[in-house]
Design an enzyme around this catalytic site. Structure first.
Site, PDB file in Angstrom:
ATOM      1  N   GLU A 191     -25.400 -25.017  33.890  1.00 14.67           N
ATOM      2  CA  GLU A 191     -24.731 -23.832  34.431  1.00 14.67           C
ATOM      3  C   GLU A 191     -25.388 -23.513  35.761  1.00 14.67           C
ATOM      4  O   GLU A 191     -26.598 -23.238  35.820  1.00 14.67           O
ATOM      5  CB  GLU A 191     -24.880 -22.629  33.488  1.00 14.67           C
ATOM      6  CG  GLU A 191     -24.198 -21.389  34.054  1.00 14.67           C
ATOM      7  CD  GLU A 191     -24.446 -20.117  33.249  1.00 14.67           C
ATOM      8  OE1 GLU A 191     -23.549 -19.262  33.222  1.00 14.67           O
ATOM      9  OE2 GLU A 191     -25.542 -19.975  32.667  1.00 14.67           O
ATOM     10  N   SER A 246     -31.836 -17.002  31.441  1.00 14.28           N
ATOM     11  CA  SER A 246     -30.747 -16.333  32.157  1.00 14.28           C
ATOM     12  C   SER A 246     -30.172 -15.211  31.300  1.00 14.28           C
ATOM     13  O   SER A 246     -29.321 -14.462  31.742  1.00 14.28           O
ATOM     14  CB  SER A 246     -29.657 -17.331  32.540  1.00 14.28           C
ATOM     15  OG  SER A 246     -29.069 -17.897  31.394  1.00 14.28           O
ATOM     16  N   LYS A 270     -43.555  -8.409   2.411  1.00 18.09           N
ATOM     17  CA  LYS A 270     -43.819  -9.114   1.142  1.00 18.09           C
ATOM     18  C   LYS A 270     -43.583  -8.248  -0.099  1.00 18.09           C
ATOM     19  O   LYS A 270     -43.151  -8.749  -1.135  1.00 18.09           O
ATOM     20  CB  LYS A 270     -45.257  -9.638   1.132  1.00 18.09           C
ATOM     21  CG  LYS A 270     -45.491 -10.704   2.192  1.00 18.09           C
ATOM     22  CD  LYS A 270     -46.891 -11.267   2.136  1.00 18.09           C
ATOM     23  CE  LYS A 270     -47.103 -12.220   3.292  1.00 18.09           C
ATOM     24  NZ  LYS A 270     -48.249 -13.083   3.143  1.00 18.09           N
ATOM     25  N   ASN A 286     -44.036 -14.165  -1.252  1.00 17.52           N
ATOM     26  CA  ASN A 286     -44.025 -14.724   0.108  1.00 17.52           C
ATOM     27  C   ASN A 286     -43.024 -15.867   0.200  1.00 17.52           C
ATOM     28  O   ASN A 286     -42.923 -16.538   1.206  1.00 17.52           O
ATOM     29  CB  ASN A 286     -45.415 -15.208   0.528  1.00 17.52           C
ATOM     30  CG  ASN A 286     -45.804 -16.488  -0.175  1.00 17.52           C
ATOM     31  OD1 ASN A 286     -45.435 -16.710  -1.321  1.00 17.52           O
ATOM     32  ND2 ASN A 286     -46.541 -17.351   0.509  1.00 17.52           N
ATOM     33  N   ASP A 323     -49.183 -17.495  -1.625  1.00 20.19           N
ATOM     34  CA  ASP A 323     -50.258 -17.104  -0.710  1.00 20.19           C
ATOM     35  C   ASP A 323     -51.645 -17.317  -1.308  1.00 20.19           C
ATOM     36  O   ASP A 323     -52.514 -17.921  -0.697  1.00 20.19           O
ATOM     37  CB  ASP A 323     -50.159 -15.602  -0.369  1.00 20.19           C
ATOM     38  CG  ASP A 323     -49.369 -15.366   0.903  1.00 20.19           C
ATOM     39  OD1 ASP A 323     -49.188 -16.325   1.664  1.00 20.19           O
ATOM     40  OD2 ASP A 323     -48.936 -14.224   1.122  1.00 20.19           O
ATOM     41  N   ALA A 325     -50.678  -9.625   1.239  1.00 21.94           N
ATOM     42  CA  ALA A 325     -51.670 -10.707   1.249  1.00 21.94           C
ATOM     43  C   ALA A 325     -52.987 -10.231   0.636  1.00 21.94           C
ATOM     44  O   ALA A 325     -53.664 -10.984  -0.074  1.00 21.94           O
ATOM     45  CB  ALA A 325     -51.894 -11.207   2.672  1.00 21.94           C
ATOM     46  N   ASN A 343     -59.838  -0.770   3.184  1.00 20.32           N
ATOM     47  CA  ASN A 343     -58.580  -0.548   3.886  1.00 20.32           C
ATOM     48  C   ASN A 343     -58.705   0.671   4.798  1.00 20.32           C
ATOM     49  O   ASN A 343     -59.525   1.552   4.544  1.00 20.32           O
ATOM     50  CB  ASN A 343     -57.458  -0.319   2.863  1.00 20.32           C
ATOM     51  CG  ASN A 343     -56.080  -0.451   3.484  1.00 20.32           C
ATOM     52  OD1 ASN A 343     -55.785  -1.455   4.124  1.00 20.32           O
ATOM     53  ND2 ASN A 343     -55.243   0.555   3.318  1.00 20.32           N
ATOM     54  N   ARG A 366     -55.011   3.798  -0.352  1.00 24.21           N
ATOM     55  CA  ARG A 366     -54.336   2.528  -0.668  1.00 24.21           C
ATOM     56  C   ARG A 366     -55.335   1.523  -1.243  1.00 24.21           C
ATOM     57  O   ARG A 366     -55.012   0.736  -2.131  1.00 24.21           O
ATOM     58  CB  ARG A 366     -53.662   1.940   0.581  1.00 24.21           C
ATOM     59  CG  ARG A 366     -52.365   2.654   0.892  1.00 24.21           C
ATOM     60  CD  ARG A 366     -51.359   1.774   1.576  1.00 24.21           C
ATOM     61  NE  ARG A 366     -50.905   0.634   0.771  1.00 24.21           N
ATOM     62  CZ  ARG A 366     -50.126  -0.331   1.253  1.00 24.21           C
ATOM     63  NH1 ARG A 366     -49.728  -0.289   2.499  1.00 24.21           N
ATOM     64  NH2 ARG A 366     -49.752  -1.342   0.484  1.00 24.21           N
ATOM     65  N   GLY A 392     -57.272 -19.257   8.853  1.00 22.92           N
ATOM     66  CA  GLY A 392     -55.978 -18.932   8.247  1.00 22.92           C
ATOM     67  C   GLY A 392     -55.074 -20.150   8.154  1.00 22.92           C
ATOM     68  O   GLY A 392     -54.135 -20.187   7.358  1.00 22.92           O
ATOM     69  N   GLN A 443     -44.062 -24.063  -1.019  1.00 25.57           N
ATOM     70  CA  GLN A 443     -42.779 -23.566  -0.510  1.00 25.57           C
ATOM     71  C   GLN A 443     -41.851 -24.726  -0.159  1.00 25.57           C
ATOM     72  O   GLN A 443     -40.668 -24.701  -0.473  1.00 25.57           O
ATOM     73  CB  GLN A 443     -43.001 -22.675   0.717  1.00 25.57           C
ATOM     74  CG  GLN A 443     -43.626 -21.353   0.358  1.00 25.57           C
ATOM     75  CD  GLN A 443     -43.382 -20.298   1.417  1.00 25.57           C
ATOM     76  OE1 GLN A 443     -42.331 -20.239   2.033  1.00 25.57           O
ATOM     77  NE2 GLN A 443     -44.363 -19.440   1.630  1.00 25.57           N
TER      78      GLN A 443
END
Length: 536
Positions: free
Chosen positions: A56, A235, A320, A341, A358, A397, A416, A421, A504, A515
């Site tokens: 283009e 673009s 999750k 997960n 996980d 997690a 936390n 929590r 990780g 998975q």
């Protein structure tokens, strides 16, 4: 009408279009934007080398433009078919001059042999009348409409397509803006409908939430999609690079029957999952594509994309826990953790099954780290047994790791930002709770294990860390679930403090094995996974 279910029609409607090494006839177009003709010519050659089907030519990006000379050069020098666009500011482009001059230049482009010209709906009748009887045989007129605010209803989109067709357009182009990812389903619906009525259509949804429309264009029968020559030089918002389109998403192999998988998250574009799964699908000869899905509300997402074509999803932060509530059936372990997960749509009845891979990935990576340091054989009891295991974060997690560590005989402490929590989770798994602020001075013993499950330290905020360096000397092993970057500030400082570190990436690869097998029914290509991730 339920958007998702209509998508089922796509396979039947487009079956005829598959075939050969390419599973689709959707073209890949490279937008060429540059301030000089010379740069444009260079970019055209690059577009051909990178595998584009056409370019283009965005005339509105040129600093100075002599229609007669420059169009002759651009069209003659281009090694690929050309689509010429001269986008005015009132339709999101850069041209702010006189309309007659602009339309004259487009007519000239047609005379010089441009294969396609894009004109805006607002001026299409006038333009089409002016070229009546003068159109070269192979020339096609694209009439376009761009909506930078939102994506209208299916009914309004259908009316818009009809209005564009009524101008005498050879090809219809609509570009809308996604406020949510579910907006894309309406555009897929219109694309499929246009195929059934044999109207070539280019249908894009702009913005990150519309990314799906660009990758899945061939599944639903879009005429073309755009891929940029340089990543980031776009673009329109949300365009993928040509390289990603062709090699990461295996665009040429996406057909009506391709199953769609993806990672549901917010944010999500940092994820390496598409690299991993698409490469693995390709090597296994599995007809699937895996895409990043920027989702705001997981429940409406799953309700909208409810056809069997959308076959499975990975779930990441922050969805999750909400995703678990959307599943028809949940694995008992995931139920205890309170988070999934991985979601798979059962082919037999379309029901959603959720599980949690996980904790398997993370816990085995941490055990391997500890075993490696003490040369403990794999047959011995878990090296986590009896250890004090501190988990930072009480989300999906965090729950998974706390649950996994507890199962291996560790004593668990949850830290936390909000103490309540942490308390809530520690009560469920049977452990202690701390506020993150108190973690700095927490050292009841040496040789503790630390696992960060929050996004602290993830790109782009790579300078952040959940715990000051001086407090890391009480830990024998530190794990960070963040894997972009692979070496986070937390891990770097832990290593400097003498701790074993587990990245990780290890957790990521471990959870991906299961998975992949659930998505495809095939054994996971473990060596390939390691090889792919070694590059990152």
């Amino acid at each position: 009408m339920e958007s998702g279910n209509v998508l089922l029609a796509s396979s039947a409607a487009l079956q005829m279009r598959s075939g050969g090494a390419r599973n689709n006839s959707t073209l890949v177009c490279a937008p060429v934007m540059a301030d000089s003709v010379d740069k444009m010519v260079t970019n055209m050659d690059k577009a051909k080398r990178e595998g584009a089907d056409l370019v283009e030519i965005r005339l509105d990006s040129l600093k100075s433009f002599d229609p007669y000379e420059d169009l002759k050069t651009l069209i003659k020098e281009c090694p690929l078919p050309t689509l010429v666009t001269y986008r005015p500011t009132w339709e999101g482009g850069q041209y702010d001059g006189d309309e007659k001059t602009r339309l004259d230049a487009l007519r000239l482009a047609m005379e010089f042999g441009a294969d396609y010209i894009d004109v805006e709906l607002q001026v299409a009748h006038e333009f089409n009348d002016s070229i009546y009887g003068k159109k070269p045989e192979k020339f096609k007129l694209i009439v376009s409409s761009h909506n930078y605010l939102d994506t209208p209803s299916v009914e309004d989109l259908g009316n818009l397509v009809a209005r564009i067709q009524a101008t005498g357009a050879d090809i219809v182009k609509i570009a809308t803006t996604a406020l949510e990812i579910i907006d894309v389903a309406r555009v897929f619906q219109i694309t499929v409908h246009s195929q059934v009525s044999r109207v070539p259509i280019i249908a894009m949804v702009m913005g990150e939430r519309g990314f799906l429309s660009r990758i899945l264009s061939p599944k639903f029968g879009g005429f073309l999609t755009f891929g940029t020559i340089e990543s980031g030089v776009v673009s329109a918002p949300g365009q993928p690079s040509m390289k990603d389109l062709l090699y990461l998403y295996n665009f040429r192999h996406i057909g009506p029957d391709t199953k769609v998988f993806g990672i549901i998250g917010k944010p999500v574009h940092h994820s390496k999952s598409p690299i991993l799964y698409n490469e693995a699908f390709k090597s296994a000869g599995f007809n699937g594509v895996y895409v990043p899905l920027l989702v705001d509300d997981v429940s409406t997402f799953l309700q909208t994309y409810s056809s069997s074509d959308f076959a499975g999803f990975s779930c990441t932060i922050p969805h999750k826990e909400a995703a678990l509530k959307c599943c028809d059936e949940v694995d008992p372990v995931a139920k205890s953790i309170g988070a999934v997960n991985c979601i798979v749509r059962r082919p037999s009845d379309g029901k959603l099954f959720g599980c949690n891979t996980d904790y398997v990935g993370a816990i085995s990576a941490i055990e391997d780290g500890l075993r490696g340091s003490h040369n403990i054989s794999n047959t011995a009891n878990s090296p986590l047994a009896g250890k004090l295991f501190v988990v930072i974060g009480a989300g999906g997690a965090g729950k998974a790791l706390a649950y996994g560590a507890k199962e291996k005989g560790a004593r668990v402490v949850i830290a936390n930002r909000t103490y309540d929590r942490a308390r809530e989770l520690s009560d469920i798994v049977g452990g202690d709770a701390l506020s993150l602020a108190d973690l700095e001075n927490f050292h009841p013993e040496d040789g503790m294990i630390l696992a960060n499950t929050t996004s602290i330290g993830m790109q782009p905020k790579v300078d952040e860390t959940p715990i000051p360096k001086h407090a890391l000397r009480y830990y024998s092993l530190v794990f960070d679930a963040v894997y972009t970057p692979k070496m986070t500030r937390l891990l770097r400082e832990a290593e400097e403090s003498g701790a074993i570190i587990v990245t990780g990436l290890e957790m990521f690869i471990g959870q991906a094995y299961e998975q992949f097998e659930r998505f495809t029914g095939l054994p996971a290509p473990k060596e390939l996974f390691r090889k792919i991730m070694a590059k990152y």
